[in-house]
Design a protein around this motif. Structure first.
Motif, PDB file in Angstrom:
ATOM      1  N   PRO A 147       0.826  -1.223   0.000  1.00 56.64           N
ATOM      2  CA  PRO A 147       0.000   0.000   0.000  1.00 56.64           C
ATOM      3  C   PRO A 147       0.853   1.264   0.000  1.00 56.64           C
ATOM      4  CG  PRO A 147      -0.808  -1.605   1.603  1.00 56.64           C
ATOM      5  CD  PRO A 147       0.516  -2.116   1.116  1.00 56.64           C
ATOM      6  N   GLY A 148       0.486   2.172  -0.879  1.00 56.39           N
ATOM      7  CA  GLY A 148       1.195   3.449  -0.926  1.00 56.39           C
ATOM      8  C   GLY A 148       2.553   3.392  -1.583  1.00 56.39           C
ATOM      9  N   SER A 149       2.915   2.240  -2.168  1.00 59.44           N
ATOM     10  CA  SER A 149       4.227   2.122  -2.818  1.00 59.44           C
ATOM     11  C   SER A 149       4.361   3.071  -3.998  1.00 59.44           C
ATOM     12  CB  SER A 149       4.460   0.681  -3.290  1.00 59.44           C
ATOM     13  OG  SER A 149       4.395  -0.227  -2.216  1.00 59.44           O
ATOM     14  N   PHE A 150       3.242   3.278  -4.702  1.00 60.56           N
ATOM     15  CA  PHE A 150       3.248   4.128  -5.883  1.00 60.56           C
ATOM     16  C   PHE A 150       2.069   5.089  -5.806  1.00 60.56           C
ATOM     17  CE2 PHE A 150       5.478   0.317  -7.089  1.00 60.56           C
ATOM     18  CZ  PHE A 150       6.526   0.763  -7.876  1.00 60.56           C
ATOM     19  N   THR A 151       2.329   6.373  -5.703  1.00 62.23           N
ATOM     20  CA  THR A 151       1.269   7.374  -5.727  1.00 62.23           C
ATOM     21  C   THR A 151       0.939   7.687  -7.187  1.00 62.23           C
ATOM     22  OG1 THR A 151       2.760   9.289  -5.816  1.00 62.23           O
ATOM     23  CG2 THR A 151       2.220   8.382  -3.627  1.00 62.23           C
ATOM     24  N   PRO A 152      -0.227   8.265  -7.454  1.00 60.95           N
ATOM     25  CA  PRO A 152      -0.529   8.677  -8.824  1.00 60.95           C
ATOM     26  C   PRO A 152       0.535   9.604  -9.410  1.00 60.95           C
ATOM     27  CG  PRO A 152      -2.527   8.659  -7.536  1.00 60.95           C
ATOM     28  CD  PRO A 152      -1.393   8.407  -6.565  1.00 60.95           C
ATOM     29  N   ALA A 153       1.116  10.465  -8.563  1.00 66.52           N
ATOM     30  CA  ALA A 153       2.172  11.364  -9.048  1.00 66.52           C
ATOM     31  C   ALA A 153       3.396  10.564  -9.504  1.00 66.52           C
ATOM     32  CB  ALA A 153       2.570  12.347  -7.956  1.00 66.52           C
TER      33      ALA A 153
END
Length: 210
Positions: A70-76
């Motif tokens: 979870p949270g490894s890759f943000t949309p940014a």
């Protein structure tokens, strides 16, 4: 996507871009080329909802965060591959607003033998001096949705923005429009009951609108 062939083409495009992106540098360090096949398939499954770069970046973020934590890759974090996927799917006419139902062949002469009629208009491009003002006019005045901004990465002659309005793609590109007025125009359709609202409220700031 209209059929299996469209899906496979989208899968090919998305796969090539995700493998080149290669998060964690896995493929570059010797992992097999099918390392991300599961993620690529899940991203492609969401392609019918890809109306803009934001949706694509969110899909990549969701899929890779689910796979790697979870949270490894943000949309940014996923914007760069999302932008490339957007451009390539648009070029291949695989984005939702590019897909149209093919018209029945016309009976009149003039069509190339053995070839059906064009499926529709891909997009309309406006050359404008002030790209941001055009974006305001289309989005706030007409209710369009901005789906792309080339910003400093120009794929065309100059900076451009893409919009979707009533299922039609509109593009606006910075440049010098013709100096003289002419009768060349694009006509938009609205419900008769909504016309006063557009003229008196949404378009009131644009004095040239009649």
């Amino acid at each position: 996507m209209k059929d299996r062939r469209d899906y496979e083409k989208a899968l090919e495009i998305i796969g090539a871009i995700i493998r080149a992106w290669d998060p964690y540098n896995l493929i570059n360090e010797g992992a097999p080329s099918d390392e991300f096949d599961d993620q690529i398939a899940k991203i492609t499954a969401r392609a019918p909802a890809f109306y803009g770069i934001d949706e694509i970046a969110l899909a990549i973020s969701d899929v890779f965060s689910d796979s790697f934590g979870p949270g490894s890759f943000t949309p940014a974090d996923c914007f760069q591959p999302a932008q490339e996927i957007f451009m390539e799917l648009r070029r291949a006419m695989l984005l939702p607003c590019c897909l149209t139902t093919q018209a029945e062949p016309a009976s009149r002469a003039g069509l190339i033998q053995g070839v059906g009629p064009m499926e529709g208009i891909s997009h309309i491009t406006f050359i404008v001096r002030d790209l941001d003002r055009m974006a305001t006019f289309l989005c706030e005045g007409l209710g369009a949705r901005e789906v792309y901004d080339s910003a400093s990465r120009n794929y065309s002659l100059s900076r451009e923005k893409f919009f979707v309005l009533g299922g039609t793609w509109l593009a606006a590109m910075e440049g010098m429009p013709p100096q003289e007025r002419s009768y060349q125009h694009v006509a938009f359709s609205v419900r008769e009951a909504d016309l006063p609202i557009y003229l008196e409220e949404r378009l009131a700031r644009y004095s040239d609108v009649r």
